[in-house]
Design an enzyme around this catalytic site. Structure first.
Site, PDB file in Angstrom:
ATOM      1  N   SER A 152       0.851  -1.186   0.000  1.00  0.00           N
ATOM      2  CA  SER A 152       0.000   0.000   0.000  1.00  0.00           C
ATOM      3  C   SER A 152       0.889   1.238   0.000  1.00  0.00           C
ATOM      4  O   SER A 152       2.058   1.160   0.405  1.00  0.00           O
ATOM      5  CB  SER A 152      -0.853   0.009   1.273  1.00  0.00           C
ATOM      6  OG  SER A 152      -1.501   1.255   1.435  1.00  0.00           O
ATOM      7  N   TYR A 165      -2.409  -1.125  10.583  1.00  0.00           N
ATOM      8  CA  TYR A 165      -2.518  -1.459   9.151  1.00  0.00           C
ATOM      9  C   TYR A 165      -1.266  -0.993   8.410  1.00  0.00           C
ATOM     10  O   TYR A 165      -0.629  -1.767   7.685  1.00  0.00           O
ATOM     11  CB  TYR A 165      -3.765  -0.797   8.553  1.00  0.00           C
ATOM     12  CG  TYR A 165      -3.873  -0.965   7.051  1.00  0.00           C
ATOM     13  CD1 TYR A 165      -4.386  -2.134   6.499  1.00  0.00           C
ATOM     14  CD2 TYR A 165      -3.432   0.046   6.188  1.00  0.00           C
ATOM     15  CE1 TYR A 165      -4.465  -2.294   5.119  1.00  0.00           C
ATOM     16  CE2 TYR A 165      -3.506  -0.116   4.812  1.00  0.00           C
ATOM     17  CZ  TYR A 165      -4.029  -1.283   4.280  1.00  0.00           C
ATOM     18  OH  TYR A 165      -4.106  -1.443   2.912  1.00  0.00           O
TER      19      TYR A 165
END
Ligand SMILES: NC(=O)c1ccc[n+]([C@@H]2O[C@H](COP(=O)([O-])OP(=O)(O)OC[C@H]3O[C@@H](n4cnc5c(N)ncnc54)[C@H](OP(=O)(O)O)[C@@H]3O)[C@@H](O)[C@H]2O)c1
Length: 257
Positions: A152, A165
């Protein structure tokens, strides 16, 4: 787009295994593989009806196994299923992932199952699957094989709205770089990483997946998209700090006072 290059990856002869491939980005990647001439894709997920739906859209091309990337025994069973039923599989795409959007001030003091699951699914799972699948992929019948880990843009900019995360994605990126170095002399396994976009940043899933799969087909070792692609290239610590503040303000993340 990265300047990191490898050999073009032949999509037409590839048989990718996409974890979490029944919906979202995983399903988008599946469709791009098929669009570029791949004839068989393997997918996993926890909800059978989602997998069934994906397979029904592409009869005889999409095969699935209900499998939780957050369970070590499911990961071992996945390797057995692929080895026994789909020995022509030559790509592992670690896409399954979850995001708990819990700012630190709202975090529980208990080590709850969902806190542990975020790390298990996003980081431990892909690491374990890489270990399990490397010996299998090195024997793939095609000339090439691939491991792609979906990280990401938040691997490069801490996410104050979901710090764990971002930490799992930073960890996955770091692991993937080491994996790439380790495998680069095998002549078999260029490792791809970094698909991005960010949850609320308005990127179209289809555009992201098209860019990623075309990038893979065209020799890219790292493929980013949109904001993730910009963040990926930032080496300046002040700029990383500024990006982190920018996102925190944007999504109104509360602080301890
Ligand atoms: N969306 C973005 O903007 C964005 C940006 C950067 C990176 N990413 C990454 O891209 C990947 C896919 O995200 P997405 O946006 O497509 O999310 P999504 O729409 O929530 O889809 C996730 C898919 O993964 C499956 N999945 C979740 N946990 C799983 C598990 N434990 N085992 C097996 N399958 C599992 C889900 O199916 P089941 O629930 O049925 O298992 C679902 O099919 C993730 O790794 C995410 O971190 C997304």
């Amino acid at each position: 787009m990265s300047s990191l290059k490898t050999d073009p990856f032949d999509i037409t002869t590839s048989v990718p295994l996409i974890t979490g491939g029944g919906s979202g980005i995983g399903f988008g990647l599946l469709e791009q593989f098929l669009r570029l001439g791949c004839t068989k894709v393997l997918i996993t997920g926890r909800r059978e009806h989602i997998l069934k739906q994906a397979a029904a859209k592409y009869p005889n091309k999409v095969h699935y196994l209900v499998s939780d990337a957050g369970s070590a025994s499911d990961r071992e069973a996945l390797l057995r299923w692929v080895t026994e039923n789909h020995p022509d599989c030559n790509a592992l795409i670690n896409n399954a992932g979850i995001q708990r959007r819990v700012p630190l001030v709202e975090e529980t003091t208990e080590w709850t199952a969902d806190r542990a699951a975020e790390i298990e699914i996003n980081l431990s799972g892909p690491i374990h699957l890489c270990s399990l699948f490397i010996p299998f992929l090195l024997k793939a019948p095609q000339k090439q094989a691939m491991i792609a880990n979906v990280s990401s843009g938040l691997a490069f900019t801490p996410f104050v709205g979901g710090p764990t995360y971002a930490a799992t994605k930073a960890g996955l990126h770091s692991y993937t770089m080491a994996l790439r170095w380790t495998l680069e002399d095998t002549g078999k396994l260029p490792t791809k990483s970094n698909l991005g976009g960010g949850h609320d940043f308005g990127e179209e899933c289809e555009d992201v997946c098209k860019t990623v799969v075309e990038g893979v087909a065209n020799s890219m070792l790292e493929v980013g998209y949109g904001m993730a692609d910009k963040w990926r290239l930032v080496g300046d610590r002040d700029a990383v700090e500024a990006n982190m503040h920018g996102v925190g303000e944007w999504v109104h993340v509360p602080k301890w006072s």
